[in-house]
Each structure stands twice: as structure tokens, then as C-alpha cells.
Motif scaffolding. Structure first.
Motif, mmCIF file in Angstrom:
data_model
loop_
_atom_site.group_PDB
_atom_site.id
_atom_site.type_symbol
_atom_site.label_atom_id
_atom_site.label_comp_id
_atom_site.label_asym_id
_atom_site.label_seq_id
_atom_site.Cartn_x
_atom_site.Cartn_y
_atom_site.Cartn_z
ATOM 1 N N CYS A 14 0.823 -1.242 0.069
ATOM 2 C CA CYS A 14 0.159 0.022 0.026
ATOM 3 C C CYS A 14 0.829 1.178 -0.162
ATOM 4 C CB CYS A 14 -0.875 -0.132 1.259
ATOM 5 S SG CYS A 14 -1.763 1.362 1.374
ATOM 6 N N PRO A 15 0.402 2.250 -0.957
ATOM 7 C CA PRO A 15 1.474 3.399 -1.052
ATOM 8 C C PRO A 15 1.043 4.279 0.146
ATOM 9 C CG PRO A 15 -0.165 3.412 -2.760
ATOM 10 C CD PRO A 15 -0.207 2.030 -2.141
ATOM 11 N N TYR A 16 -0.020 4.257 0.659
ATOM 12 C CA TYR A 16 -0.653 5.191 1.783
ATOM 13 C C TYR A 16 0.200 4.738 3.022
ATOM 14 C CZ TYR A 16 -4.308 6.397 -1.368
ATOM 15 O OH TYR A 16 -5.197 6.641 -2.352
ATOM 16 N N ARG A 19 3.837 5.690 3.037
ATOM 17 C CA ARG A 19 4.002 7.039 3.643
ATOM 18 C C ARG A 19 4.391 7.022 5.173
ATOM 19 N NH1 ARG A 19 -1.334 9.967 1.249
ATOM 20 N NH2 ARG A 19 -0.386 10.710 -1.105
ATOM 21 N N LEU A 38 -4.181 -7.564 2.938
ATOM 22 C CA LEU A 38 -5.299 -6.829 2.527
ATOM 23 C C LEU A 38 -6.373 -7.571 1.913
ATOM 24 C CD1 LEU A 38 -3.586 -3.684 1.131
ATOM 25 C CD2 LEU A 38 -4.786 -3.726 3.366
ATOM 26 N N LYS A 41 -8.195 -9.693 5.596
ATOM 27 C CA LYS A 41 -8.015 -8.773 6.792
ATOM 28 C C LYS A 41 -8.426 -9.399 8.041
ATOM 29 C CE LYS A 41 -9.668 -5.398 4.614
ATOM 30 N NZ LYS A 41 -10.403 -4.033 4.370
ATOM 31 N N SER A 53 -11.091 0.104 8.327
ATOM 32 C CA SER A 53 -10.645 -1.043 7.771
ATOM 33 C C SER A 53 -9.541 -0.957 6.750
ATOM 34 C CB SER A 53 -11.821 -2.060 7.219
ATOM 35 O OG SER A 53 -11.178 -3.462 7.132
ATOM 36 N N LYS A 54 -8.922 0.038 6.945
ATOM 37 C CA LYS A 54 -7.818 0.586 6.004
ATOM 38 C C LYS A 54 -6.436 0.469 6.641
ATOM 39 C CE LYS A 54 -10.714 2.659 2.447
ATOM 40 N NZ LYS A 54 -11.044 3.761 1.794
ATOM 41 N N VAL A 55 -5.457 0.354 5.980
ATOM 42 C CA VAL A 55 -4.223 0.745 6.582
ATOM 43 C C VAL A 55 -3.641 1.787 5.737
ATOM 44 C CG1 VAL A 55 -3.322 -1.583 6.799
ATOM 45 C CG2 VAL A 55 -2.846 -0.842 4.708
ATOM 46 N N PRO A 56 -2.882 2.758 6.310
ATOM 47 C CA PRO A 56 -2.227 2.388 7.609
ATOM 48 C C PRO A 56 -2.876 3.011 8.754
ATOM 49 C CG PRO A 56 -1.424 4.452 6.722
ATOM 50 C CD PRO A 56 -2.230 4.327 5.441
ATOM 51 N N GLU A 79 -5.381 7.537 8.258
ATOM 52 C CA GLU A 79 -5.042 8.511 7.192
ATOM 53 C C GLU A 79 -3.528 8.635 7.347
ATOM 54 O OE1 GLU A 79 -7.012 9.279 4.532
ATOM 55 O OE2 GLU A 79 -8.471 8.040 5.503
ATOM 56 N N SER A 80 -2.968 8.436 6.030
ATOM 57 C CA SER A 80 -1.632 8.440 5.759
ATOM 58 C C SER A 80 -1.228 9.964 6.270
ATOM 59 C CB SER A 80 -1.211 7.858 4.711
ATOM 60 O OG SER A 80 -2.017 8.763 3.685
HETATM 61 N N1 GSH Z 1 -7.013 7.774 2.509
HETATM 62 C C1 GSH Z 1 -6.336 6.505 3.271
HETATM 63 C C2 GSH Z 1 -6.300 5.583 2.053
HETATM 64 C C3 GSH Z 1 -5.853 4.265 2.835
HETATM 65 C C4 GSH Z 1 -6.267 3.085 1.728
HETATM 66 O O1 GSH Z 1 -6.928 3.186 1.040
HETATM 67 N N2 GSH Z 1 -5.485 2.055 2.044
HETATM 68 C C5 GSH Z 1 -5.910 0.670 1.145
HETATM 69 C C6 GSH Z 1 -4.620 -0.126 0.808
HETATM 70 S S1 GSH Z 1 -3.527 1.012 -0.235
HETATM 71 C C7 GSH Z 1 -6.704 -0.149 2.259
HETATM 72 O O2 GSH Z 1 -6.373 -0.456 3.281
HETATM 73 N N3 GSH Z 1 -7.732 -0.823 1.590
HETATM 74 C C8 GSH Z 1 -8.357 -1.865 2.199
HETATM 75 C C9 GSH Z 1 -9.743 -1.911 2.057
HETATM 76 O O3 GSH Z 1 -10.224 -0.759 1.381
HETATM 77 O O4 GSH Z 1 -10.400 -2.935 2.440
HETATM 78 C C10 GSH Z 1 -4.991 7.098 3.767
HETATM 79 O O5 GSH Z 1 -4.513 8.042 2.996
HETATM 80 O O6 GSH Z 1 -4.349 6.505 4.555
#
Ligand code: GSH
Length: 239
Positions: A14-16, A19, A38, A41, A53-56, A79-80
Motif C-alpha cells: 500500500c502506497p499510503y 508514507r 489486505l 484482513k 478497515s484501511k491501512v495505515p 489516514e496516511s
Molecule cells: N486515505 C487513506 C487511504 C488508505 C487506503 O486506501 N488503504 C488501502 C490499501 S492501499 C486499504 O487499506 N484498503 C483496504 C480496504 O479498502 O478494504 C490514507 O491516506 O491512509
């Protein structure tokens, strides 16, 4: 300032998330790293760590517990871009959040331009969306290059900041995938993009991105093989 424990929930893909890993590396901050799959999860992740439910995401403070069992006493943050600033605020000597308000505003503006003018075109390009042409992608590069000051190393000056951190993981993935021919774009578009980037008018941009990709905090948080393999899984083998 004494620091409390940091647990980072992240993913190499994940690029976020990268960061935030870069920010932690720049700060020299000790932290526990937990890789989230991912594609599968853990069921505790959303309820205990990040409802989105997102990383980071970070669990900050509280008792020293296993990452799978995040304590209700730790502060959960996500939120990165917010995490990068948080880490910069915890570790001001890292310099990643400029102390000068003008430079800080410039860094945030740079991030905004990356988010609006480059990243969406990059996603469209990789997915072969008709709007994601090489020309649209190069227009994003133009927008970034226009912001780069002359004669300095990074986005706002010679100091490496949140602006550079926000951009590097996205550029690195685009660059890797285009170099390897991984993506749903037409090969002709790929060649036109690469040829376009070779134009001497992009010397400033190319010098800048070379410095970004050579930075130790970037290299130590980027696993090229893992990223390439995951994208081959998504897009198929290169042409
Ligand atoms: N706006 C968020 C975006 C984070 C994001 O989209 N992460 C993705 C992986 S690159 C994720 O965790 N996706 C899991 C999902 O949506 O279920 C940030 O800047 O941290």
C-alpha cells in the motif's frame, strides 16, 4: 518529549501505508510493525483498530500489548497524511513537518497537487481507462515540476518533508509498473509516456524523483518484488 509506544498496522503493497513507514523511518521512531493481509484482513482489525478497515493505522500509547490485541487504552489514528504530520509533530527534529508556516503551507499544497493532478491520472493510466492517456499523465508531471523550486533537492527546499513522503510511494509504484510493462494500458501509451519523460524539459522532475527513490527511508520501506508480484496478480503478466 518522552514518546509512548507506537504500533503501526501496514501493508507492503500500500502506497499510503508506505508514507507512514517512511515518516517513522525519517523520525527514527521505534515502533511495532504489523503486516495486514489486505486480501484477508483479520476480523479484529476494524472493531479494534480502524473502523474504516484501511491501512495505515497507528495505535499510540497505552500498555505494551500484542498488535492483534490492541488495547482500548491506546489512541487509534488513521489516514496516511494525518499520521505523517503526527509523527513529524512527535519528532520535530526529523524536520519532516516544516516549522516555518510558509514552507508548511507549501508542503501541504504540493501534496494536494499530487493528489489531484497526478495520482488519479496514474490510476486511470494503469487501468487502461480511456481518460488515462500518456498525455494526461505527463500533464500531472508538469503540474508537479512547476511546483519544484529551482536548485534545491526536494519539494519545498533542501529539507525532506511530508510533501516528498506523500509523493514518493505513488511515483515509485507507477515507475515500477510502467518500467516492467505491468498494467492494462496499451504498450504504445507506455512507450509514449516513457519517451515523453525523457524530454530534457523534465530534467528538474527527473532529478527530483531520482533523489526520492534513492533516499534510505524510501528504500528500506519499498519491497519492489512484493509490489510487482501483487500487481502482476491484479493486471496479469507483462506483455
Ligand atoms: N486515505 C487513506 C487511504 C488508505 C487506503 O486506501 N488503504 C488501502 C490499501 S492501499 C486499504 O487499506 N484498503 C483496504 C480496504 O479498502 O478494504 C490514507 O491516506 O491512509
Amino acid at each position: 518529549m518522552p514518546h509512548e509506544q507506537i504500533t503501526l498496522y501496514t501493508s507492503k503493497l500500500c502506497p499510503y501505508a508506505q508514507r507512514t513507514e517512511i515518516a517513522l523511518a525519517e523520525a527514527g521512531a521505534p515502533f511495532k510493525r504489523y503486516e495486514i493481509d489486505l486480501g484477508n484482513k483479520p476480523e479484529w482489525y476494524a472493531p479494534k483498530v480502524n473502523p474504516a478497515s484501511k491501512v495505515p493505522a497507528i495505535a499510540y500509547g497505552g500498555p505494551d500489548v500484542p498488535p492483534e490485541n490492541a488495547s482500548p487504552e491506546s489512541t487509534k489514528l488513521a489516514e496516511s497524511l494525518i499520521l505523517d504530520e503526527f509523527i513529524g509533530d512527535l519528532y520535530p527534529s526529523s524536520g519532516i513537518v516544516p516549522a516555518d508556516p510558509v514552507l508548511r503551507a507549501k508542503a501541504r499544497f504540493f501534496i494536494e497537487i499530487v493528489s489531484i493532478k497526478l495520482n488519479p491520472n496514474s490510476t486511470k493510466f494503469l487501468h487502461g481507462n480511456p481518460e488515462g492517456t500518456h498525455a494526461a499523465l505527463l500533464a500531472g508531471v508538469d503540474a508537479i515540476q512547476d511546483l519544484l523550486p529551482e536548485g534545491v533537492k526536494y519539494a519545498v527546499n533542501d529539507q525532506y518533508t511530508i510533501a516528498d513522503i506523500a509523493f514518493a510511494p505513488f511515483w515509485a509504484r507507477l515507475n515500477l509498473l510502467v518500467q516492467k510493462g505491468i498494467g492494462s494500458y496499451k504498450d504504445e501509451e507506455r512507450k509514449k509516456f516513457l519517451k515523453g519523460l525523457e524530454d530534457p524539459k523534465y530534467a528538474k522532475f527527473n532529478g527530483y524523483v531520482q533523489r526520492l527513490l534513492a533516499r534510505e527511508s524510501f528504500k528500506s520501506t519499498f519491497d519492489e518484488d512484493v509490489v510487482a508480484e501483487a500487481f502482476i496478480g491484479r493486471f496479469g503478466l507483462p506483455n
